[in-house]
Design a protein around this motif. Structure first.
Motif: not given
Length: 437
Positions: A319, A322, A326, A398, A401, A404, A432, A434
């Motif tokens: 990922l 951002g 998703v 989404s 994200m 994250m 994921l 990150v």
């Protein structure tokens, strides 16, 4: 000589001044301060397992916390001899390991806890503590009769929570699974070759909790073929009324069926309570199945699926953006019964205590969110009536994200577990890594 006398006089004067400083106006000497701490004799800690198992508890983990929940002492039970603690009340926890594994062979997780008080200037004995099993044991038994017909590829995959273990035909160990809720559901799926034919049998066992030990036994029941009997008289043939034959679970063309029984057992494998899937218990006569009218069986419309278009959910995804879309497409032809999302991460921001601090949890039941409904909906997740009974669902995270970034350079896994109204269970993970620099 005069110099020596002078020095002696000065020394006497200094000593007199020192003594004078130690004398109160009332003429008494300042008393020694009273003690404010005491000693805890750790050799008095005795851990007994509730099921009577003899275990080496010397390597058990000990944690002592004060009334403010601060850790004041910790270590291996066998290494601790005594602790000097301030007067007050304390909690002690002794466990067989730091935490229960997600799933592991022969790994019972025992925990004992208690309280004690420390008096100033005194030695405290803790005494005996009883340790209870805090994870879940599962044993799979294949009878000799079953093994005679089973191929070497026969296996049972047991899934409980986030844990999964595979029991091969020769496996005799008990597997232990982490308990994450009061009422969990276990799925045991048998696959392989049986009497030269492919077989698949799934059993879901509900209401499982910490401290349970389940024994799943696979056996074989022969089903002799009974020729049709003509009816009496000159009129049309009327078949005799017979008890219904239990349908085959191992395949429609087999002349036998796989018989699965589930029991609670103690640590030695002795059956405690018979939960043989509703079959008769005890009795002196032969087992007689109840005569009930046949029920219409629901039609299996197909197993559920969870797909992220253009991506492989079996692989980790880097990922780095951002703003990425998703959205997991969920299909459940037999209608969704339950949908649970567990968040697993090595990032501190996604630990259960941190999530609970912002009104969330690492275990999110989308089908029955309870008090977390508003918080889950705030993340854009569907819940309750927008999940249960649906055959198609988009799990779009989404908007989650960009958040994250708090897990920078860490891993975050969203584990989705879905069961449908036919009994199928599916687990898929969004994995994921990150890196939102």
């Amino acid at each position: 000589m005069r110099k020596i006398n002078y020095l002696f006089a000065m020394a006497v004067l200094a000593l007199s001044m020192t003594l004078a400083g130690c004398i109160k106006s009332g003429g008494g000497v300042t008393p020694t301060p009273k003690p404010t701490s005491g000693v805890v004799d750790m050799s008095t800690v005795e851990v007994r397992l509730e099921d009577g198992v003899d275990a080496d508890t010397e390597n058990y983990e000990v944690v002592i916390k004060d009334a403010s929940n601060n850790v004041v002492a910790s270590g291996k039970l066998g290494d601790l001899t005594s602790e000097n603690l301030s007067a007050g009340d304390y909690n002690i926890t002794v466990s067989s390991m730091t935490e229960a594994p997600v799933a592991e062979w022969e790994a019972p997780y025992y925990v004992a806890s208690g309280t004690f008080s420390v008096e100033a200037g005194a030695t405290t004995s803790v005494g005996a503590l009883t340790a209870q099993l805090k994870n879940i044991g599962v044993e799979v038994i294949f009878t000799d009769k079953f093994k005679e017909k089973a191929g070497s590829d026969c296996k049972v995959v047991v899934v409980l929570g986030l844990g999964k273990l595979t029991y091969t035909i020769g496996e005799s160990r008990m597997g232990y699974f982490r308990s994450t809720a009061d009422n969990m559901a276990l799925t045991a799926e048998l696959t392989g070759t049986f009497d030269g034919k492919a077989i698949k049998e799934q059993r879901i066992i509900k209401n499982i909790k910490a401290g349970d030990r389940k024994q799943i036994t696979y056996d074989v029941k022969e089903e002799p073929v009974t020729p049709p009997t003509p009816g009496p008289g000159d009129g049309p043939d009327v078949p005799p009324v017979e008890p219904p034959v239990e349908p085959e679970e191992g395949g429609a063309e087999l002349d036998f069926k796989v018989d699965v029984s589930v029991n609670d057992v103690d640590v030695d494998g002795n059956i405690i309570v018979d939960e043989n899937d509703g079959e008769n218990e005890g009795g002196d006569g032969p087992e007689v199945p109840p005569v009930t009218p046949p029920e219409d069986k629901p039609t299996d419309l197909g197993a559920p699926t969870i797909v992220w278009e253009g991506h492989n959910l079996d692989e980790w995804f880097d990922l780095t953006d951002g703003s990425i879309k998703v959205a997991l497409n969920i299909s459940a032809p037999n209608k969704i019964k339950t949908l649970v999302v567990d968040i697993v991460s090595n990032a501190s921001a996604f630990q259960p205590d941190q999530l609970q601090g912002v009104g969330l949890d690492s275990h999110l039941d989308l089908s029955n969110p309870g008090d977390l409904r508003e918080a889950i909906e705030g993340l854009g997740f569907p819940v309750a009536e927008n999940v249960v009974g649906k055959t198609e669902l988009v799990f779009d995270i989404s908007e989650f994200m960009p958040l994250m970034v708090v897990a920078e350079d860490k891993d975050v896994e969203f584990v989705l577990t879905l069961t449908d109204e036919f009994g199928h269970e599916l687990e898929k993970s969004l994995k994921l890594k990150v890196n939102l620099n």
